[in-house]
Design an enzyme around this catalytic site. Structure first.
Site, PDB file in Angstrom:
ATOM      1  CG  HIS A  49      -2.047  -0.966   1.423  1.00 29.30           C
ATOM      2  ND1 HIS A  49      -2.445  -1.563   2.110  1.00 29.30           N
ATOM      3  CD2 HIS A  49      -2.449  -1.578  -0.338  1.00 29.30           C
ATOM      4  CE1 HIS A  49      -4.156  -2.587   1.694  1.00 29.30           C
ATOM      5  NE2 HIS A  49      -3.787  -2.138   0.502  1.00 29.30           N
ATOM      6  CG  HIS A 132      -6.130  -4.668   5.448  1.00 25.41           C
ATOM      7  ND1 HIS A 132      -5.303  -6.034   5.058  1.00 25.41           N
ATOM      8  CD2 HIS A 132      -5.392  -3.801   5.879  1.00 25.41           C
ATOM      9  CE1 HIS A 132      -4.001  -5.278   4.640  1.00 25.41           C
ATOM     10  NE2 HIS A 132      -4.284  -3.387   5.155  1.00 25.41           N
ATOM     11  CD  GLU A 134      -2.459  -9.501   7.277  1.00 25.35           C
ATOM     12  OE1 GLU A 134      -1.931  -8.311   7.601  1.00 25.35           O
ATOM     13  OE2 GLU A 134      -2.435 -10.149   8.717  1.00 25.35           O
ATOM     14  CB  THR A 173       0.777  -9.022  10.239  1.00 23.30           C
ATOM     15  OG1 THR A 173      -0.072  -8.537   8.680  1.00 23.30           O
ATOM     16  CG2 THR A 173       0.135 -11.242   9.310  1.00 23.30           C
ATOM     17  CB  SER A 232      -3.317  -2.273   8.408  1.00 26.60           C
ATOM     18  OG  SER A 232      -3.803  -2.399   9.314  1.00 26.60           O
TER      19      SER A 232
END
Ligand code: SF4
Length: 317
Positions: A49, A132, A134, A173, A232
């Site tokens: 990102h 998100h 992930e 994470t 994030s």
């Protein structure tokens, strides 16, 4: 204004900051794929990102798309560092596409943990942020309904487990270490037998960058974190700075976002960068500060990092 009129400004650099091993690997994967197969190489989702990174890879011939069906079948495609649901590589195989998975090995570790819990018959709680990539990737490792998302303490307090199934949790994470500890404490109080990860899921890079920001936050008047609004770990650094004593903390993408009013009347500016932000953007912000102030640099290092991840075999040599 002449240099003699400039006010002094101490720039306090948080260390570690910026690129982590997973981001470094993902970028190398795209660059090596371009070298091996030539342009264009398609990349599903922003590889990491950061606009600067994406634009520099675009200049080399990478084409960024959001979904696999936007890629032609005769060009290679790279999956981003955030990880993808299992359906994505399965679809690439079905379409006979060449693909390279740049999922960070520390995200893959969480995927494997979730699968292990599922094989043991445990219902999984994923602590993370809805939407998100992930989280979408981790939830997509298992059949629908196998994982419940818990975003905050309130949801941890309200969660109703499927009856008769033991529980386990995994996490995104890149979360706030302290917020996650509170969510986990709530879950463990309500479900004392809930299985935890063998090793913390929040990665070393997230933890170290948050520790470094915590160390400098009480010693600066304002702080900028360089990172993308959809990153994030960068957003968490701003929150951590505010909680740790620097109320005047801002997320910026690069030097042009630096509001010079933030520097007025302050003596010490803290700078950090999210795991997907290259050091060149930090240098750019320091240069912008030097244009208006007599800058002295201080660096506060809380950890040394020497983590490197191997490249996929197809691109290793
Ligand atoms: S922030 Fe952590 S999990 Fe994400 S790419 Fe970097 S090392 Fe991997």
């Amino acid at each position: 204004m002449t240099s003699t009129e400039r006010k002094p400004l101490t720039v306090v650099l948080a260390s570690p900051r910026g690129f982590c091993a997973g981001v470094d690997r993902a970028i190398q994967i795209v660059e090596r794929a371009l070298a091996k197969w030539g342009a264009p190489v398609y990349v599903r989702h922003e590889i990491v990102h950061n606009r600067h990174v994406v634009e520099s890879l675009e200049a080399q011939g990478a084409v960024f798309v959001e979904e696999l069906d936007e890629c032609p079948t005769d060009r290679p495609v790279v999956f981003s560092a955030h990880g993808v649901p299992k359906a994505v590589p399965a679809e690439a195989v079905r379409r006979a596409m060449i693909y390279v998975d740049a999922t960070c090995p520390l995200v893959s570790k969480v995927h494997l943990e979730a699968e292990r819990h599922h094989r043991r018959g445990q219902h999984i709680l994923l602590i993370g942020h809805a939407g998100h990539p992930e989280v979408i990737g981790t939830m997509g490792q298992l059949p629908e309904g196998a994982i419940s998302l818990v975003e905050d303490e309130e949801q941890a307090e309200r969660f109703m487990p499927p009856s008769g199934q033991p529980l386990a949790f995994v996490t995104q994470t890149t979360l706030s270490v302290d917020d996650t500890a509170r969510i986990v404490a709530a879950l463990q109080r309500r479900f004392p037998d809930i299985a935890a990860p063998n090793k913390e899921d929040i990665c070393y890079a997230t933890t170290n960058r948050q520790e470094a920001v915590k160390a400098i936050a009480p010693r600066v008047d304002a702080m900028v974190v360089i990172g993308a609004p959809n990153s994030s770990n960068s957003k968490r650094l701003v929150e951590v700075a505010r909680v740790a004593g620097c109320a005047d903390a801002h997320l910026i993408q690069r030097a042009r976002d630096l509001d010079m009013r933030w520097l007025a009347g302050i003596d010490r500016l803290g700078i950090s960068a999210g795991a997907s932000a290259p050091e060149v953007l930090v240098e750019e912000v320091i240069a912008a500060c030097r244009a208006v102030a007599e800058v002295t640099i201080e660096e506060v290092e809380v950890a040394r990092e020497d983590v490197h991840f191997k490249l996929p075999r197809a691109l290793a040599s």
